[in-house]
Design a protein around this motif. Structure first.
Motif, PDB file in Angstrom:
ATOM      1  N   LEU A 117       0.825  -1.218   0.000  1.00  0.00           N
ATOM      2  CA  LEU A 117       0.000   0.000   0.000  1.00  0.00           C
ATOM      3  C   LEU A 117       0.854   1.260   0.000  1.00  0.00           C
ATOM      4  O   LEU A 117       0.545   2.232  -0.694  1.00  0.00           O
ATOM      5  CB  LEU A 117      -0.944   0.013   1.206  1.00  0.00           C
ATOM      6  N   VAL A 118       1.918   1.244   0.770  1.00  0.00           N
ATOM      7  CA  VAL A 118       2.829   2.398   0.792  1.00  0.00           C
ATOM      8  C   VAL A 118       3.443   2.599  -0.594  1.00  0.00           C
ATOM      9  O   VAL A 118       3.476   3.715  -1.114  1.00  0.00           O
ATOM     10  CB  VAL A 118       3.923   2.227   1.873  1.00  0.00           C
ATOM     11  N   ALA A 119       3.891   1.505  -1.204  1.00  0.00           N
ATOM     12  CA  ALA A 119       4.467   1.608  -2.553  1.00  0.00           C
ATOM     13  C   ALA A 119       3.431   2.114  -3.548  1.00  0.00           C
ATOM     14  O   ALA A 119       3.727   2.993  -4.371  1.00  0.00           O
ATOM     15  CB  ALA A 119       5.005   0.250  -3.004  1.00  0.00           C
ATOM     16  N   ALA A 120       2.218   1.595  -3.462  1.00  0.00           N
ATOM     17  CA  ALA A 120       1.158   2.039  -4.373  1.00  0.00           C
ATOM     18  C   ALA A 120       0.832   3.510  -4.151  1.00  0.00           C
ATOM     19  O   ALA A 120       0.631   4.266  -5.111  1.00  0.00           O
ATOM     20  CB  ALA A 120      -0.099   1.188  -4.185  1.00  0.00           C
ATOM     21  N   GLY A 121       0.805   3.921  -2.890  1.00  0.00           N
ATOM     22  CA  GLY A 121       0.541   5.327  -2.584  1.00  0.00           C
ATOM     23  C   GLY A 121       1.596   6.247  -3.173  1.00  0.00           C
ATOM     24  O   GLY A 121       1.284   7.327  -3.681  1.00  0.00           O
ATOM     25  N   ILE A 122       2.839   5.818  -3.135  1.00  0.00           N
ATOM     26  CA  ILE A 122       3.933   6.610  -3.694  1.00  0.00           C
ATOM     27  C   ILE A 122       3.856   6.629  -5.219  1.00  0.00           C
ATOM     28  O   ILE A 122       3.980   7.678  -5.847  1.00  0.00           O
ATOM     29  CB  ILE A 122       5.300   6.072  -3.222  1.00  0.00           C
ATOM     30  N   VAL A 123       3.612   5.475  -5.812  1.00  0.00           N
ATOM     31  CA  VAL A 123       3.606   5.369  -7.270  1.00  0.00           C
ATOM     32  C   VAL A 123       2.423   6.123  -7.888  1.00  0.00           C
ATOM     33  O   VAL A 123       2.590   6.866  -8.855  1.00  0.00           O
ATOM     34  CB  VAL A 123       3.595   3.889  -7.727  1.00  0.00           C
ATOM     35  N   ILE A 124       1.239   5.946  -7.340  1.00  0.00           N
ATOM     36  CA  ILE A 124       0.068   6.580  -7.958  1.00  0.00           C
ATOM     37  C   ILE A 124      -0.272   7.941  -7.359  1.00  0.00           C
ATOM     38  O   ILE A 124      -1.133   8.635  -7.875  1.00  0.00           O
ATOM     39  CB  ILE A 124      -1.169   5.664  -7.930  1.00  0.00           C
ATOM     40  N   SER A 125       0.380   8.310  -6.279  1.00  0.00           N
ATOM     41  CA  SER A 125       0.177   9.617  -5.641  1.00  0.00           C
ATOM     42  C   SER A 125      -1.306   9.932  -5.420  1.00  0.00           C
ATOM     43  O   SER A 125      -1.787  10.991  -5.788  1.00  0.00           O
ATOM     44  CB  SER A 125       0.826  10.727  -6.466  1.00  0.00           C
ATOM     45  N   ASN A 126      -1.996   8.974  -4.816  1.00  0.00           N
ATOM     46  CA  ASN A 126      -3.417   9.161  -4.577  1.00  0.00           C
ATOM     47  C   ASN A 126      -3.743   8.639  -3.185  1.00  0.00           C
ATOM     48  O   ASN A 126      -3.545   7.457  -2.896  1.00  0.00           O
ATOM     49  CB  ASN A 126      -4.227   8.412  -5.639  1.00  0.00           C
ATOM     50  N   LEU A 127      -4.262   9.516  -2.352  1.00  0.00           N
ATOM     51  CA  LEU A 127      -4.564   9.127  -0.975  1.00  0.00           C
ATOM     52  C   LEU A 127      -5.782   8.221  -0.866  1.00  0.00           C
ATOM     53  O   LEU A 127      -6.028   7.643   0.191  1.00  0.00           O
ATOM     54  CB  LEU A 127      -4.763  10.370  -0.111  1.00  0.00           C
ATOM     55  N   LYS A 128      -6.547   8.080  -1.945  1.00  0.00           N
ATOM     56  CA  LYS A 128      -7.713   7.204  -1.904  1.00  0.00           C
ATOM     57  C   LYS A 128      -7.329   5.744  -1.690  1.00  0.00           C
ATOM     58  O   LYS A 128      -8.176   4.917  -1.387  1.00  0.00           O
ATOM     59  CB  LYS A 128      -8.541   7.358  -3.178  1.00  0.00           C
ATOM     60  N   ILE A 129      -6.060   5.464  -1.816  1.00  0.00           N
ATOM     61  CA  ILE A 129      -5.563   4.104  -1.595  1.00  0.00           C
ATOM     62  C   ILE A 129      -5.833   3.656  -0.158  1.00  0.00           C
ATOM     63  O   ILE A 129      -5.919   2.461   0.118  1.00  0.00           O
ATOM     64  CB  ILE A 129      -4.065   4.006  -1.963  1.00  0.00           C
ATOM     65  N   VAL A 130      -5.985   4.592   0.767  1.00  0.00           N
ATOM     66  CA  VAL A 130      -6.226   4.231   2.169  1.00  0.00           C
ATOM     67  C   VAL A 130      -7.555   3.509   2.354  1.00  0.00           C
ATOM     68  O   VAL A 130      -7.751   2.843   3.365  1.00  0.00           O
ATOM     69  CB  VAL A 130      -6.145   5.449   3.118  1.00  0.00           C
ATOM     70  N   TYR A 131      -8.453   3.608   1.373  1.00  0.00           N
ATOM     71  CA  TYR A 131      -9.711   2.873   1.474  1.00  0.00           C
ATOM     72  C   TYR A 131      -9.486   1.364   1.441  1.00  0.00           C
ATOM     73  O   TYR A 131     -10.333   0.598   1.887  1.00  0.00           O
ATOM     74  CB  TYR A 131     -10.678   3.279   0.350  1.00  0.00           C
ATOM     75  N   TYR A 132      -8.351   0.942   0.918  1.00  0.00           N
ATOM     76  CA  TYR A 132      -8.008  -0.476   0.887  1.00  0.00           C
ATOM     77  C   TYR A 132      -7.468  -0.988   2.217  1.00  0.00           C
ATOM     78  O   TYR A 132      -7.402  -2.198   2.426  1.00  0.00           O
ATOM     79  CB  TYR A 132      -6.929  -0.751  -0.179  1.00  0.00           C
ATOM     80  N   VAL A 133      -7.075  -0.106   3.097  1.00  0.00           N
ATOM     81  CA  VAL A 133      -6.410  -0.516   4.334  1.00  0.00           C
ATOM     82  C   VAL A 133      -7.221  -1.536   5.130  1.00  0.00           C
ATOM     83  O   VAL A 133      -6.697  -2.609   5.453  1.00  0.00           O
ATOM     84  CB  VAL A 133      -6.012   0.704   5.197  1.00  0.00           C
ATOM     85  N   PRO A 134      -8.490  -1.283   5.460  1.00  0.00           N
ATOM     86  CA  PRO A 134      -9.214  -2.282   6.276  1.00  0.00           C
ATOM     87  C   PRO A 134      -9.300  -3.651   5.606  1.00  0.00           C
ATOM     88  O   PRO A 134      -9.089  -4.685   6.250  1.00  0.00           O
ATOM     89  CB  PRO A 134     -10.608  -1.671   6.447  1.00  0.00           C
ATOM     90  N   VAL A 135      -9.592  -3.647   4.311  1.00  0.00           N
ATOM     91  CA  VAL A 135      -9.735  -4.915   3.599  1.00  0.00           C
ATOM     92  C   VAL A 135      -8.410  -5.663   3.555  1.00  0.00           C
ATOM     93  O   VAL A 135      -8.360  -6.877   3.798  1.00  0.00           O
ATOM     94  CB  VAL A 135     -10.255  -4.663   2.158  1.00  0.00           C
ATOM     95  N   LEU A 136      -7.323  -4.946   3.268  1.00  0.00           N
ATOM     96  CA  LEU A 136      -6.029  -5.611   3.175  1.00  0.00           C
ATOM     97  C   LEU A 136      -5.491  -6.024   4.545  1.00  0.00           C
ATOM     98  O   LEU A 136      -4.758  -7.008   4.645  1.00  0.00           O
ATOM     99  CB  LEU A 136      -5.031  -4.733   2.420  1.00  0.00           C
ATOM    100  N   LEU A 137      -5.855  -5.311   5.594  1.00  0.00           N
ATOM    101  CA  LEU A 137      -5.454  -5.751   6.939  1.00  0.00           C
ATOM    102  C   LEU A 137      -6.164  -7.048   7.312  1.00  0.00           C
ATOM    103  O   LEU A 137      -5.545  -7.987   7.823  1.00  0.00           O
ATOM    104  CB  LEU A 137      -5.733  -4.664   7.975  1.00  0.00           C
ATOM    105  N   VAL A 138      -7.457  -7.108   7.027  1.00  0.00           N
ATOM    106  CA  VAL A 138      -8.213  -8.328   7.314  1.00  0.00           C
ATOM    107  C   VAL A 138      -7.689  -9.480   6.462  1.00  0.00           C
ATOM    108  O   VAL A 138      -7.483 -10.600   6.964  1.00  0.00           O
ATOM    109  CB  VAL A 138      -9.727  -8.113   7.080  1.00  0.00           C
ATOM    110  N   SER A 139      -7.439  -9.220   5.188  1.00  0.00           N
ATOM    111  CA  SER A 139      -6.927 -10.293   4.329  1.00  0.00           C
ATOM    112  C   SER A 139      -5.529 -10.722   4.780  1.00  0.00           C
ATOM    113  O   SER A 139      -5.190 -11.903   4.698  1.00  0.00           O
ATOM    114  CB  SER A 139      -6.924  -9.874   2.856  1.00  0.00           C
ATOM    115  N   GLY A 140      -4.722  -9.793   5.270  1.00  0.00           N
ATOM    116  CA  GLY A 140      -3.401 -10.137   5.796  1.00  0.00           C
ATOM    117  C   GLY A 140      -3.497 -11.062   6.997  1.00  0.00           C
ATOM    118  O   GLY A 140      -2.701 -11.992   7.141  1.00  0.00           O
ATOM    119  N   VAL A 141      -4.480 -10.813   7.858  1.00  0.00           N
ATOM    120  CA  VAL A 141      -4.676 -11.680   9.022  1.00  0.00           C
ATOM    121  C   VAL A 141      -5.124 -13.075   8.579  1.00  0.00           C
ATOM    122  O   VAL A 141      -4.579 -14.091   9.032  1.00  0.00           O
ATOM    123  CB  VAL A 141      -5.710 -11.067  10.000  1.00  0.00           C
TER     124      VAL A 141
END
Length: 165
Positions: A117-141
């Motif tokens: 997510l950090v890499a994607a945020g840097i590459v695409i320069s879009n803060l909307k990427i944070v909407y993925y955080v909850p889903v990716l945290l749950v999937s990571g678990v």
């Protein structure tokens, strides 16, 4: 020494093959980036049956060879950022013997998603990427739990075959 080099090759090849097979059959969840992380089973197993340095080199080889053969170097930043942050967290957590391989893997799964997510945020320069955080945290678990379970049952069998490689 030659035995250890052979194990490096076997573990790296297995991680590459498992990662490739996993990429051929993506999870039907409809969310970009969510996968089981089966190649991490190999890296985490190497961490337990070999050592931190060996597992790190196996992870690096897997990242670069997979990018070269299957994904292209455009994906390298995402693979590397996720895998390296995951490896750092797993290798630090692994040192605490009170944390099981399942716990180490869960933390690694979460860290992998955060790194990407950090890499994607840097590459695409879009803060909307944070909407993925909850889903990716749950999937990571969830995926960390599943891969950690595999490691929990694989490591004792490998240790029977050979003590620290």
């Amino acid at each position: 020494m030659s035995k250890k080099i052979a194990y490096y090759g076997l573990f790296a090849a297995l991680a590459i093959i498992v990662g490739y097979i996993e990429a051929m059959f993506p999870l039907p969840v409809g969310i970009p980036g969510v996968k089981l992380g089966l190649a991490n089973v190999v890296v985490l197993t190497a961490l337990y049956v070999m050592d931190v340095k060996s597992a790190f080199y196996i992870s690096l080889v897997r990242i670069f060879i997979s990018a070269l053969l299957f994904k292209g170097f455009g994906s390298l930043i995402f693979s590397a950022s996720g895998a390296l942050l995951s490896f750092i967290i797993m290798s630090l957590t692994y040192r605490f013997r009170s944390v099981s391989s399942v716990g180490v893997s869960i933390l690694g799964g979460i860290a992998h998603n955060v790194g990407q997510l950090v890499a994607a945020g840097i590459v695409i320069s879009n803060l909307k990427i944070v909407y993925y955080v909850p889903v990716l945290l749950v999937s990571g678990v969830i995926t960390g739990f599943l891969t950690g379970l595999v490691v929990k049952y694989v490591v004792p069998h490998l240790e029977k075959i050979s003590s620290k490689i």
